[in-house]
Design a protein around this motif. Structure first.
Motif, PDB file in Angstrom:
ATOM      1  N   GLU A  81      37.184  38.869  68.970  1.00  0.00           N
ATOM      2  CA  GLU A  81      37.845  40.169  69.039  1.00  0.00           C
ATOM      3  C   GLU A  81      38.287  40.515  67.632  1.00  0.00           C
ATOM      4  O   GLU A  81      39.275  40.002  67.127  1.00  0.00           O
ATOM      5  CB  GLU A  81      39.038  40.134  69.992  1.00  0.00           C
ATOM      6  CG  GLU A  81      38.612  40.022  71.438  1.00  0.00           C
ATOM      7  CD  GLU A  81      39.776  40.096  72.411  1.00  0.00           C
ATOM      8  OE1 GLU A  81      40.920  40.421  72.001  1.00  0.00           O
ATOM      9  OE2 GLU A  81      39.528  39.806  73.588  1.00  0.00           O
ATOM     10  N   LEU A  82      37.511  41.361  66.985  1.00  0.00           N
ATOM     11  CA  LEU A  82      37.770  41.762  65.602  1.00  0.00           C
ATOM     12  C   LEU A  82      38.549  43.072  65.627  1.00  0.00           C
ATOM     13  O   LEU A  82      38.079  44.074  66.166  1.00  0.00           O
ATOM     14  CB  LEU A  82      36.447  41.929  64.854  1.00  0.00           C
ATOM     15  CG  LEU A  82      36.520  42.152  63.362  1.00  0.00           C
ATOM     16  CD1 LEU A  82      37.233  40.996  62.667  1.00  0.00           C
ATOM     17  CD2 LEU A  82      35.117  42.314  62.796  1.00  0.00           C
ATOM     18  N   ARG A  83      39.720  43.050  65.047  1.00  0.00           N
ATOM     19  CA  ARG A  83      40.635  44.189  65.126  1.00  0.00           C
ATOM     20  C   ARG A  83      40.766  44.896  63.785  1.00  0.00           C
ATOM     21  O   ARG A  83      40.611  44.288  62.732  1.00  0.00           O
ATOM     22  CB  ARG A  83      42.010  43.711  65.600  1.00  0.00           C
ATOM     23  CG  ARG A  83      41.931  43.113  66.991  1.00  0.00           C
ATOM     24  CD  ARG A  83      43.159  42.319  67.327  1.00  0.00           C
ATOM     25  NE  ARG A  83      43.001  41.675  68.601  1.00  0.00           N
ATOM     26  CZ  ARG A  83      43.696  41.993  69.681  1.00  0.00           C
ATOM     27  NH1 ARG A  83      44.607  42.941  69.637  1.00  0.00           N
ATOM     28  NH2 ARG A  83      43.489  41.356  70.806  1.00  0.00           N
ATOM     29  N   THR A  84      41.085  46.174  63.867  1.00  0.00           N
ATOM     30  CA  THR A  84      41.290  46.966  62.661  1.00  0.00           C
ATOM     31  C   THR A  84      42.046  48.225  63.035  1.00  0.00           C
ATOM     32  O   THR A  84      42.091  48.621  64.206  1.00  0.00           O
ATOM     33  CB  THR A  84      39.948  47.309  61.989  1.00  0.00           C
ATOM     34  OG1 THR A  84      40.202  47.922  60.729  1.00  0.00           O
ATOM     35  CG2 THR A  84      39.080  48.204  62.841  1.00  0.00           C
ATOM     36  N   THR A  85      42.638  48.834  62.048  1.00  0.00           N
ATOM     37  CA  THR A  85      43.261  50.141  62.234  1.00  0.00           C
ATOM     38  C   THR A  85      42.379  51.163  61.537  1.00  0.00           C
ATOM     39  O   THR A  85      42.244  51.129  60.308  1.00  0.00           O
ATOM     40  CB  THR A  85      44.677  50.166  61.620  1.00  0.00           C
ATOM     41  OG1 THR A  85      45.462  49.149  62.243  1.00  0.00           O
ATOM     42  CG2 THR A  85      45.332  51.523  61.821  1.00  0.00           C
ATOM     43  N   PRO A  86      41.742  52.045  62.304  1.00  0.00           N
ATOM     44  CA  PRO A  86      40.856  53.031  61.679  1.00  0.00           C
ATOM     45  C   PRO A  86      41.605  53.911  60.690  1.00  0.00           C
ATOM     46  O   PRO A  86      42.759  54.265  60.899  1.00  0.00           O
ATOM     47  CB  PRO A  86      40.351  53.860  62.867  1.00  0.00           C
ATOM     48  CG  PRO A  86      40.516  52.965  64.043  1.00  0.00           C
ATOM     49  CD  PRO A  86      41.747  52.147  63.761  1.00  0.00           C
ATOM     50  N   ARG A  87      40.923  54.217  59.597  1.00  0.00           N
ATOM     51  CA  ARG A  87      41.483  55.141  58.612  1.00  0.00           C
ATOM     52  C   ARG A  87      40.368  56.036  58.100  1.00  0.00           C
ATOM     53  O   ARG A  87      39.202  55.672  58.127  1.00  0.00           O
ATOM     54  CB  ARG A  87      42.177  54.408  57.478  1.00  0.00           C
ATOM     55  CG  ARG A  87      41.280  53.517  56.668  1.00  0.00           C
ATOM     56  CD  ARG A  87      42.100  52.776  55.617  1.00  0.00           C
ATOM     57  NE  ARG A  87      41.322  51.779  54.944  1.00  0.00           N
ATOM     58  CZ  ARG A  87      41.229  51.653  53.635  1.00  0.00           C
ATOM     59  NH1 ARG A  87      41.873  52.487  52.843  1.00  0.00           N
ATOM     60  NH2 ARG A  87      40.510  50.703  53.102  1.00  0.00           N
TER      61      ARG A  87
END
Length: 119
Positions: free
Chosen positions: A97-103
């Motif tokens: 589960e690769l997480r990120t905050t879109p920008r």
């Protein structure tokens, strides 16, 4: 140690900015415009990368700012994700589960960011 390298693994909570390979970060920094305004100067960023195992807690958190500066367009994002996935594949990871905050990057939207991660 050898046994852990051959057993399948899972990772339920990994952030792109928390697992970027140092080789990838170095590549991205070398492509950056050294005159661009960033929170940290280029030489400081290189020093941090070269001392991965000997950082203070404050330096570890400062590294997130550097990663944010280095992943500055969709191509850098895609390259980072690809390198992360290759590393996890080498570790026999079967679920990630690769997480990120879109920008939004210049001229791009958060939807473009999400699509780049999915590509």
């Amino acid at each position: 140690k050898k046994m852990t390298k051959i057993r399948p693994t899972i990772d339920l909570h990994t952030h792109i900015s928390g697992c970027i390979p140092s080789r990838t970060l170095m590549k991205l920094l070398n492509r950056m415009d050294k005159n661009k305004t960033m929170k940290h100067d280029y030489d400081t960023m290189v020093k941090f990368i070269n001392t991965m195992d000997t950082r203070s807690m404050n330096e570890c958190f400062a590294l997130f700012d550097m990663i944010h500066d280095a992943i500055n367009d969709l191509e850098a994002l895609k390259e980072t994700v690809w390198d992360i996935l290759e590393d996890y594949d080498e570790d026999h990871t079967v679920y990630l589960e690769l997480r990120t905050t879109p920008r939004a990057f210049e001229g791009k939207t958060t939807d473009d960011y999400v699509q780049a991660v999915m590509d």
